[in-house]
Design a protein around this motif. Sequence first.
Motif, PDB file in Angstrom:
ATOM      1  N   ALA A 241      -5.678 -22.169  -7.523  1.00  0.00           N
ATOM      2  CA  ALA A 241      -6.112 -22.665  -9.192  1.00  0.00           C
ATOM      3  C   ALA A 241      -6.497 -21.747 -10.135  1.00  0.00           C
ATOM      4  N   LYS A 242      -6.788 -20.605  -9.056  1.00  0.00           N
ATOM      5  CA  LYS A 242      -7.621 -19.413  -9.768  1.00  0.00           C
ATOM      6  C   LYS A 242      -5.908 -18.333  -9.666  1.00  0.00           C
ATOM      7  N   ASN A 243      -5.102 -18.644  -9.029  1.00  0.00           N
ATOM      8  CA  ASN A 243      -4.214 -17.757  -9.267  1.00  0.00           C
ATOM      9  C   ASN A 243      -4.961 -16.242  -8.843  1.00  0.00           C
ATOM     10  N   THR A 244      -5.616 -16.370  -7.587  1.00  0.00           N
ATOM     11  CA  THR A 244      -5.640 -15.280  -7.020  1.00  0.00           C
ATOM     12  C   THR A 244      -5.606 -14.931  -5.036  1.00  0.00           C
ATOM     13  N   VAL A 245      -4.955 -13.710  -5.455  1.00  0.00           N
ATOM     14  CA  VAL A 245      -5.180 -13.428  -3.636  1.00  0.00           C
ATOM     15  C   VAL A 245      -5.968 -12.805  -3.048  1.00  0.00           C
ATOM     16  N   TYR A 246      -6.603 -12.940  -1.899  1.00  0.00           N
ATOM     17  CA  TYR A 246      -7.121 -12.025  -0.980  1.00  0.00           C
ATOM     18  C   TYR A 246      -6.536 -11.003  -0.098  1.00  0.00           C
ATOM     19  N   LEU A 247      -6.866 -10.065   0.327  1.00  0.00           N
ATOM     20  CA  LEU A 247      -6.701  -9.375   1.892  1.00  0.00           C
ATOM     21  C   LEU A 247      -7.981  -8.696   2.109  1.00  0.00           C
ATOM     22  N   GLN A 248      -8.621  -9.961   3.664  1.00  0.00           N
ATOM     23  CA  GLN A 248      -9.678  -9.974   4.598  1.00  0.00           C
ATOM     24  C   GLN A 248      -9.295  -8.843   5.775  1.00  0.00           C
ATOM     25  N   MET A 249      -9.988  -7.438   5.085  1.00  0.00           N
ATOM     26  CA  MET A 249      -8.950  -5.733   6.233  1.00  0.00           C
ATOM     27  C   MET A 249     -10.314  -5.613   7.009  1.00  0.00           C
ATOM     28  N   ASN A 250     -10.285  -6.366   8.333  1.00  0.00           N
ATOM     29  CA  ASN A 250     -11.163  -6.587  10.123  1.00  0.00           C
ATOM     30  C   ASN A 250     -10.594  -4.553  10.026  1.00  0.00           C
ATOM     31  N   SER A 251     -11.796  -4.147  11.735  1.00  0.00           N
ATOM     32  CA  SER A 251     -10.862  -3.093  11.985  1.00  0.00           C
ATOM     33  C   SER A 251     -10.138  -2.197  11.883  1.00  0.00           C
ATOM     34  N   LEU A 252     -10.530  -1.407  10.431  1.00  0.00           N
ATOM     35  CA  LEU A 252      -9.650  -0.848   9.659  1.00  0.00           C
ATOM     36  C   LEU A 252      -9.919   0.756  10.417  1.00  0.00           C
ATOM     37  N   LYS A 253      -8.896   1.860  10.017  1.00  0.00           N
ATOM     38  CA  LYS A 253      -8.211   2.517  11.105  1.00  0.00           C
ATOM     39  C   LYS A 253      -8.061   3.480   9.706  1.00  0.00           C
ATOM     40  N   PRO A 254      -8.792   4.668  10.050  1.00  0.00           N
ATOM     41  CA  PRO A 254      -8.090   5.959   9.424  1.00  0.00           C
ATOM     42  C   PRO A 254      -6.670   6.123   8.869  1.00  0.00           C
ATOM     43  N   GLU A 255      -5.713   5.159   9.955  1.00  0.00           N
ATOM     44  CA  GLU A 255      -4.472   5.092   9.050  1.00  0.00           C
ATOM     45  C   GLU A 255      -3.414   3.967   8.315  1.00  0.00           C
ATOM     46  N   ASP A 256      -4.741   3.104   7.227  1.00  0.00           N
ATOM     47  CA  ASP A 256      -4.940   2.260   6.968  1.00  0.00           C
ATOM     48  C   ASP A 256      -5.416   2.599   5.569  1.00  0.00           C
ATOM     49  N   ALA A 257      -5.595   3.629   5.216  1.00  0.00           N
ATOM     50  CA  ALA A 257      -6.294   4.774   3.755  1.00  0.00           C
ATOM     51  C   ALA A 257      -4.698   4.579   2.676  1.00  0.00           C
TER      52      ALA A 257
ATOM     53  N   ARG B  11       0.988  -0.924  -0.200  1.00  0.00           N
ATOM     54  CA  ARG B  11       0.056   0.088   0.411  1.00  0.00           C
ATOM     55  C   ARG B  11       0.739   1.260  -0.122  1.00  0.00           C
ATOM     56  N   GLN B  12       0.077   2.420  -0.381  1.00  0.00           N
ATOM     57  CA  GLN B  12       1.138   3.786  -0.076  1.00  0.00           C
ATOM     58  C   GLN B  12      -0.066   5.018  -0.183  1.00  0.00           C
ATOM     59  N   ALA B  13       0.053   5.173   1.088  1.00  0.00           N
ATOM     60  CA  ALA B  13      -0.724   6.545   0.999  1.00  0.00           C
ATOM     61  C   ALA B  13       0.264   7.990   0.986  1.00  0.00           C
ATOM     62  N   PRO B  14      -1.009   8.651   0.588  1.00  0.00           N
ATOM     63  CA  PRO B  14      -0.327  10.037   0.263  1.00  0.00           C
ATOM     64  C   PRO B  14       0.748  10.481   1.074  1.00  0.00           C
ATOM     65  N   GLY B  15       2.172  11.135   0.114  1.00  0.00           N
ATOM     66  CA  GLY B  15       3.493  11.236   0.257  1.00  0.00           C
ATOM     67  C   GLY B  15       4.370  10.073   1.062  1.00  0.00           C
ATOM     68  N   LYS B  16       3.556   9.010   0.652  1.00  0.00           N
ATOM     69  CA  LYS B  16       4.784   7.904   1.393  1.00  0.00           C
ATOM     70  C   LYS B  16       4.976   6.845   0.942  1.00  0.00           C
ATOM     71  N   GLU B  17       5.827   6.190   0.737  1.00  0.00           N
ATOM     72  CA  GLU B  17       6.140   5.204   0.335  1.00  0.00           C
ATOM     73  C   GLU B  17       5.961   4.106   0.267  1.00  0.00           C
ATOM     74  N   ARG B  18       6.187   3.244  -0.673  1.00  0.00           N
ATOM     75  CA  ARG B  18       4.988   2.175  -0.779  1.00  0.00           C
ATOM     76  C   ARG B  18       5.230   1.460   0.202  1.00  0.00           C
ATOM     77  N   GLU B  19       4.929   0.537   0.724  1.00  0.00           N
ATOM     78  CA  GLU B  19       5.178  -0.143   1.819  1.00  0.00           C
ATOM     79  C   GLU B  19       4.336  -2.058   1.536  1.00  0.00           C
ATOM     80  N   LEU B  20       5.152  -3.068   2.546  1.00  0.00           N
ATOM     81  CA  LEU B  20       4.420  -4.023   2.722  1.00  0.00           C
ATOM     82  C   LEU B  20       3.395  -4.265   3.151  1.00  0.00           C
ATOM     83  N   VAL B  21       2.405  -5.015   3.244  1.00  0.00           N
ATOM     84  CA  VAL B  21       1.087  -5.351   3.554  1.00  0.00           C
ATOM     85  C   VAL B  21       0.947  -6.859   4.144  1.00  0.00           C
TER      86      VAL B  21
END
Length: 117
Positions: free
Chosen positions: A74-90, A38-48
């Motif tokens: 089998a579907k070459n698909t990756v998912y990310l379930q995000m719970n308890s989201l915070k403003p800093e996750d934007a 992920r990459q937030a405005p003004g920040k570097e891309r970071e690993l999630v």
Amino acid sequence: QVQLVESGGGLVQPGGSLRLSCAASGSSFGFNAMGWYRQAPGKERELVSTITPAGTTNSAGSVKGRFTISRDNAKNTVYLQMNSLKPEDAAVYYCNAVERFTGNDYWGQGTQVTVSS
């Protein structure tokens, strides 16, 4: 030609949940590690989080206990379930996939996640 197509971003209130999906296609070899950055405005891309075909995961400390990565090999698909989201996750969330045998690194176009009341 390898393509990564992301979906699932959007606007959510603090404490809410979102599920991101990323479908990879176009590779004759398949993929080793797949994951999310992920990459937030003004920040570097970071690993999630990343995940291997065997299911071994690696996640940033800031998301442990809240985000869960999974994949369907089998579907070459990756998912990310995000719970308890915070403003800093934007941020813009990018899918990444490393092609098996070649080591080529591919990125999706990014999907916006906004956490705001």
